[in-house]
Design a protein around this motif. Structure first.
Motif, PDB file in Angstrom:
ATOM      1  N   ASP A 188       0.810  -1.217   0.000  1.00  0.00           N
ATOM      2  CA  ASP A 188       0.000   0.000   0.000  1.00  0.00           C
ATOM      3  C   ASP A 188       0.846   1.272   0.000  1.00  0.00           C
ATOM      4  O   ASP A 188       0.446   2.289  -0.562  1.00  0.00           O
ATOM      5  N   ALA A 189       2.014   1.228   0.656  1.00  0.00           N
ATOM      6  CA  ALA A 189       2.854   2.423   0.744  1.00  0.00           C
ATOM      7  C   ALA A 189       3.267   2.907  -0.637  1.00  0.00           C
ATOM      8  O   ALA A 189       3.365   4.115  -0.878  1.00  0.00           O
ATOM      9  N   LEU A 190       3.508   1.991  -1.546  1.00  0.00           N
ATOM     10  CA  LEU A 190       3.880   2.378  -2.902  1.00  0.00           C
ATOM     11  C   LEU A 190       2.656   2.824  -3.690  1.00  0.00           C
ATOM     12  O   LEU A 190       2.700   3.828  -4.409  1.00  0.00           O
ATOM     13  N   LYS A 191       1.544   2.111  -3.530  1.00  0.00           N
ATOM     14  CA  LYS A 191       0.330   2.472  -4.261  1.00  0.00           C
ATOM     15  C   LYS A 191      -0.167   3.857  -3.888  1.00  0.00           C
ATOM     16  O   LYS A 191      -0.713   4.582  -4.733  1.00  0.00           O
ATOM     17  N   ARG A 192       0.012   4.243  -2.624  1.00  0.00           N
ATOM     18  CA  ARG A 192      -0.472   5.552  -2.177  1.00  0.00           C
ATOM     19  C   ARG A 192       0.238   6.697  -2.877  1.00  0.00           C
ATOM     20  O   ARG A 192      -0.269   7.820  -2.911  1.00  0.00           O
ATOM     21  N   ARG A 193       1.396   6.452  -3.409  1.00  0.00           N
ATOM     22  CA  ARG A 193       2.141   7.493  -4.115  1.00  0.00           C
ATOM     23  C   ARG A 193       1.725   7.620  -5.577  1.00  0.00           C
ATOM     24  O   ARG A 193       2.272   8.428  -6.308  1.00  0.00           O
ATOM     25  N   CYS A 194       0.776   6.791  -5.982  1.00  0.00           N
ATOM     26  CA  CYS A 194       0.384   6.739  -7.398  1.00  0.00           C
ATOM     27  C   CYS A 194      -1.114   6.977  -7.571  1.00  0.00           C
ATOM     28  O   CYS A 194      -1.897   6.872  -6.625  1.00  0.00           O
ATOM     29  N   LEU A 195      -1.497   7.290  -8.796  1.00  0.00           N
ATOM     30  CA  LEU A 195      -2.890   7.192  -9.201  1.00  0.00           C
ATOM     31  C   LEU A 195      -3.089   5.792  -9.779  1.00  0.00           C
ATOM     32  O   LEU A 195      -2.197   5.251 -10.425  1.00  0.00           O
ATOM     33  N   TYR A 196      -4.268   5.216  -9.560  1.00  0.00           N
ATOM     34  CA  TYR A 196      -4.483   3.802  -9.887  1.00  0.00           C
ATOM     35  C   TYR A 196      -5.533   3.644 -10.984  1.00  0.00           C
ATOM     36  O   TYR A 196      -6.511   4.387 -11.044  1.00  0.00           O
ATOM     37  N   HIS A 197      -5.296   2.648 -11.842  1.00  0.00           N
ATOM     38  CA  HIS A 197      -6.315   2.301 -12.839  1.00  0.00           C
ATOM     39  C   HIS A 197      -6.207   0.814 -13.176  1.00  0.00           C
ATOM     40  O   HIS A 197      -5.117   0.292 -13.392  1.00  0.00           O
ATOM     41  N   TRP A 198      -7.354   0.155 -13.205  1.00  0.00           N
ATOM     42  CA  TRP A 198      -7.424  -1.241 -13.627  1.00  0.00           C
ATOM     43  C   TRP A 198      -7.695  -1.271 -15.126  1.00  0.00           C
ATOM     44  O   TRP A 198      -8.700  -0.737 -15.591  1.00  0.00           O
TER      45      TRP A 198
END
Length: 304
Positions: A188-198
């Motif tokens: 999660d720590a890395l994902k929080r620094r990004c915008l996400y898209h499936w």
């Protein structure tokens, strides 16, 4: 170098200019990623076009594409930098032979940027002609959690610390695209620094547009049959259903075979273009492919 798009519509048009057919949700998150200067984290099955987004973005913006292909065991020496030990040893021996070797000065010289081998991460942080590069971190899920932790500094501050030289910080942050096939969860720590898209498999309508753009020599009948057949395969319980890349490859292969439409024999002969596992191929070879093709041709005829 092209300017960054100023709207979602411009972003969608930018992708379309390179024959990448994106839905509005993808164009929106890509626009926000560029506008906010945040990395874009793309997750989805293999073959749905995640990596292609970075390639298209770099080409359409006229930026350099720097790709870090992730794999198990990836370390700092392969991803960030390493010292050219052979050249350093030659410099040390040359200094000793000439009698000019001063230990402190020699150490300073051999640990200068002259002997630094820049790997993708460090290269992405350097100024480039034409603007900040597009930095593709491809298939991050293939690495381990230790490498993920290392990336946090990169994605937070866009800087790398080289003990012998100090901290190297990007003057202009790169445009970061991260992809993963979800073979494992990313922290999660890395994902929080990004915008996400499936990134999902496309609808039949959008996939037909993709095939029309990427394989323009295919007839309308062939394109429609290829897309409808692949869409049916994705409804089956296969070990690995074909992605968009396989759809394009299959349509291209059929063109090379001078096919204007699909027949059962051709399907049987070319299943290896669509499917990559013998169990899946065997299942389709046992009459299932012919049944699917019959249904596809009937449904397309009824829709005319």
């Amino acid at each position: 170098m092209s300017e960054l798009p100023c709207s979602i519509d411009e972003t969608q048009a930018l992708l379309s200019s390179q024959d990448y057919v994106a839905d509005r949700s993808l164009a929106t998150v890509l626009y926000l990623s560029l506008k906010m200067g945040r990395p874009l984290f793309l997750e989805g099955e293999a073959g749905v076009g995640k990596t292609e987004i970075a390639k298209v973005l770099a080409k359409s913006l006229g930026r350099k594409l720097i790709r870090l292909q992730c794999y198990e065991g990836l370390d700092v020496a392969s991803a960030v930098y390493e010292w050219n030990h052979a050249a350093q040893m030659i410099a040390i021996r040359a200094a000793e032979a000439s009698g000019t070797a001063n230990e402190d000065r020699l150490e300073e010289n051999v640990f200068s940027e002259r002997y630094l081998i820049r790997r993708p991460v460090l290269e992405a942080l350097e100024s480039q002609d034409g603007g900040a590069p597009v930095f593709l971190i491809d298939e991050l899920d293939r690495t381990d959690e230790a490498f993920e932790a290392f990336l946090l500094e990169i994605l937070s501050d866009f800087q790398v610390t080289v003990p012998e030289l100090g901290t190297i910080k990007a003057k202009e942050p790169p445009l970061v695209i991260i992809t993963t096939n979800r073979t494992r969860e990313i922290h999660d720590a890395l994902k929080r620094r990004c915008l996400y898209h499936w990134v999902d498999y496309p609808s039949a309508e959008r996939e037909l547009e993709i095939v029309s753009r990427r394989v323009p020599n295919a007839s309308e009948e062939l394109s429609a049959e290829v897309v409808a057949f692949v869409q049916r395969l994705r409804e089956m319980d296969l070990f690995k259903v074909p992605g968009v890349a396989e759809t394009i490859d299959w349509a291209t292969a059929l063109i090379e075979l001078d096919k204007m439409a699909i027949d059962p024999e051709t399907v049987s002969d070319t299943l290896g273009v669509l499917l990559k596992y013998q169990d899946d191929i065997q299942r389709l070879s046992e009459g299932a492919a012919a049944e699917i093709l019959t249904d596809v041709k009937r449904d397309l005829a009824a829709a005319e």
